[in-house]
Design a protein around this motif. Sequence first.
Motif, PDB file in Angstrom:
ATOM      1  N   GLU A 291       0.865  -1.181   0.000  1.00 17.72           N
ATOM      2  CA  GLU A 291       0.000   0.000   0.000  1.00 17.72           C
ATOM      3  C   GLU A 291       0.905   1.235   0.000  1.00 17.72           C
ATOM      4  N   PRO A 292       0.661   2.198  -0.879  1.00 21.88           N
ATOM      5  CA  PRO A 292       1.532   3.385  -0.961  1.00 21.88           C
ATOM      6  C   PRO A 292       1.642   4.158   0.355  1.00 21.88           C
ATOM      7  N   ASP A 293       0.635   4.048   1.215  1.00 22.04           N
ATOM      8  CA  ASP A 293       0.689   4.776   2.487  1.00 22.04           C
ATOM      9  C   ASP A 293       1.139   3.884   3.646  1.00 22.04           C
ATOM     10  N   ASP A 294       1.737   2.721   3.339  1.00 21.16           N
ATOM     11  CA  ASP A 294       2.241   1.818   4.383  1.00 21.16           C
ATOM     12  C   ASP A 294       3.310   2.554   5.195  1.00 21.16           C
ATOM     13  N   PRO A 295       3.103   2.710   6.500  1.00 18.27           N
ATOM     14  CA  PRO A 295       4.058   3.478   7.308  1.00 18.27           C
ATOM     15  C   PRO A 295       5.425   2.803   7.449  1.00 18.27           C
ATOM     16  N   ASP A 296       5.501   1.495   7.194  1.00 15.58           N
ATOM     17  CA  ASP A 296       6.773   0.778   7.297  1.00 15.58           C
ATOM     18  C   ASP A 296       7.591   0.840   6.013  1.00 15.58           C
ATOM     19  N   PHE A 297       6.993   1.347   4.925  1.00 16.92           N
ATOM     20  CA  PHE A 297       7.668   1.348   3.631  1.00 16.92           C
ATOM     21  C   PHE A 297       8.236   2.725   3.328  1.00 16.92           C
ATOM     22  N   SER A 298       9.542   2.760   3.067  1.00 12.70           N
ATOM     23  CA  SER A 298      10.204   4.003   2.675  1.00 12.70           C
ATOM     24  C   SER A 298      11.432   3.641   1.845  1.00 12.70           C
ATOM     25  N   ASP A 299      12.083   4.639   1.303  1.00 12.53           N
ATOM     26  CA  ASP A 299      13.247   4.403   0.451  1.00 12.53           C
ATOM     27  C   ASP A 299      14.452   3.879   1.224  1.00 12.53           C
ATOM     28  N   ASP A 300      14.449   4.030   2.544  1.00 10.16           N
ATOM     29  CA  ASP A 300      15.608   3.581   3.309  1.00 10.16           C
ATOM     30  C   ASP A 300      15.305   2.411   4.244  1.00 10.16           C
ATOM     31  N   VAL A 301      14.133   1.793   4.098  1.00  8.37           N
ATOM     32  CA  VAL A 301      13.811   0.624   4.912  1.00  8.37           C
ATOM     33  C   VAL A 301      14.416  -0.615   4.249  1.00  8.37           C
ATOM     34  N   ASP A 302      14.921  -1.546   5.068  1.00 13.75           N
ATOM     35  CA  ASP A 302      15.478  -2.787   4.541  1.00 13.75           C
ATOM     36  C   ASP A 302      14.329  -3.649   4.012  1.00 13.75           C
ATOM     37  N   LEU A 303      14.292  -3.831   2.714  1.00 14.33           N
ATOM     38  CA  LEU A 303      13.184  -4.534   2.069  1.00 14.33           C
ATOM     39  C   LEU A 303      13.091  -5.989   2.494  1.00 14.33           C
ATOM     40  N   PHE A 304      14.221  -6.584   2.863  1.00 13.75           N
ATOM     41  CA  PHE A 304      14.254  -7.988   3.269  1.00 13.75           C
ATOM     42  C   PHE A 304      13.866  -8.135   4.743  1.00 13.75           C
ATOM     43  N   ASP A 305      14.440  -7.301   5.595  1.00 15.71           N
ATOM     44  CA  ASP A 305      14.132  -7.378   7.030  1.00 15.71           C
ATOM     45  C   ASP A 305      12.657  -7.129   7.306  1.00 15.71           C
ATOM     46  N   TYR A 306      12.036  -6.256   6.521  1.00 14.43           N
ATOM     47  CA  TYR A 306      10.625  -5.933   6.737  1.00 14.43           C
ATOM     48  C   TYR A 306       9.684  -6.856   5.964  1.00 14.43           C
ATOM     49  N   GLY A 307      10.258  -7.807   5.219  1.00 10.88           N
ATOM     50  CA  GLY A 307       9.450  -8.803   4.531  1.00 10.88           C
ATOM     51  C   GLY A 307       8.782  -8.327   3.252  1.00 10.88           C
ATOM     52  N   PHE A 308       9.210  -7.201   2.726  1.00  7.55           N
ATOM     53  CA  PHE A 308       8.637  -6.728   1.470  1.00  7.55           C
ATOM     54  C   PHE A 308       9.148  -7.550   0.284  1.00  7.55           C
TER      55      PHE A 308
ATOM     56  N   THR B 186      27.626  -8.925  -4.235  1.00  8.23           N
ATOM     57  CA  THR B 186      28.519  -9.179  -3.104  1.00  8.23           C
ATOM     58  C   THR B 186      29.170  -7.889  -2.597  1.00  8.23           C
ATOM     59  N   LEU B 187      29.583  -7.018  -3.526  1.00 11.29           N
ATOM     60  CA  LEU B 187      30.330  -5.814  -3.160  1.00 11.29           C
ATOM     61  C   LEU B 187      29.475  -4.687  -2.593  1.00 11.29           C
ATOM     62  N   TYR B 188      28.257  -4.544  -3.098  1.00 11.60           N
ATOM     63  CA  TYR B 188      27.445  -3.388  -2.747  1.00 11.60           C
ATOM     64  C   TYR B 188      26.201  -3.803  -1.972  1.00 11.60           C
ATOM     65  N   PRO B 189      25.928  -3.100  -0.871  1.00 16.29           N
ATOM     66  CA  PRO B 189      24.667  -3.397  -0.182  1.00 16.29           C
ATOM     67  C   PRO B 189      23.497  -2.979  -1.073  1.00 16.29           C
ATOM     68  N   MET B 190      22.549  -3.869  -1.215  1.00 18.81           N
ATOM     69  CA  MET B 190      21.371  -3.571  -2.028  1.00 18.81           C
ATOM     70  C   MET B 190      20.121  -4.062  -1.291  1.00 18.81           C
ATOM     71  N   ASN B 191      19.908  -3.487  -0.124  1.00 16.84           N
ATOM     72  CA  ASN B 191      18.784  -3.894   0.709  1.00 16.84           C
ATOM     73  C   ASN B 191      17.660  -2.870   0.742  1.00 16.84           C
ATOM     74  N   THR B 192      17.954  -1.656   0.338  1.00 17.21           N
ATOM     75  CA  THR B 192      16.959  -0.581   0.370  1.00 17.21           C
ATOM     76  C   THR B 192      16.797  -0.008  -1.035  1.00 17.21           C
ATOM     77  N   ILE B 193      15.732   0.718  -1.246  1.00 19.36           N
ATOM     78  CA  ILE B 193      15.542   1.383  -2.533  1.00 19.36           C
ATOM     79  C   ILE B 193      16.693   2.352  -2.786  1.00 19.36           C
ATOM     80  N   ASP B 194      17.097   3.099  -1.757  1.00 17.82           N
ATOM     81  CA  ASP B 194      18.216   4.037  -1.914  1.00 17.82           C
ATOM     82  C   ASP B 194      19.491   3.322  -2.365  1.00 17.82           C
TER      83      ASP B 194
END
Length: 85
Positions: free
Chosen positions: A20-37, A64-72
């Motif tokens: 949901e676009p207004d999900d309070p847990d979803f943002s560009d800097d949230v870890d997509l894996f940790d939050y289960g997205f 391997t080299l770059y963290p890729m867990n958030t949208i940012d």
Amino acid sequence: MEKNVKDTLRDYIIQYASIEPDDPDFSDDVDLFDYGFVDSLGATEIVLFLEETFGIEITQADITLYPMNTIDEIAGVVEQKLQEK
């Protein structure tokens, strides 16, 4: 106006993960894996989407080299790849 990498990526993830676009847990800097997205299959789908959409290659070394867990973080890697083209 053409959408930037981050907007394109965010829109894809929202649609892919049915967020949901207004999900309070979803943002560009949230870890997509940790939050289960996103799970490991979702990560593969995102990589394929980015490669097809932006005409880049994301290698295993990049993952391997770059963290890729958030949208940012993911957008940063894509933007770097685009500059290298």
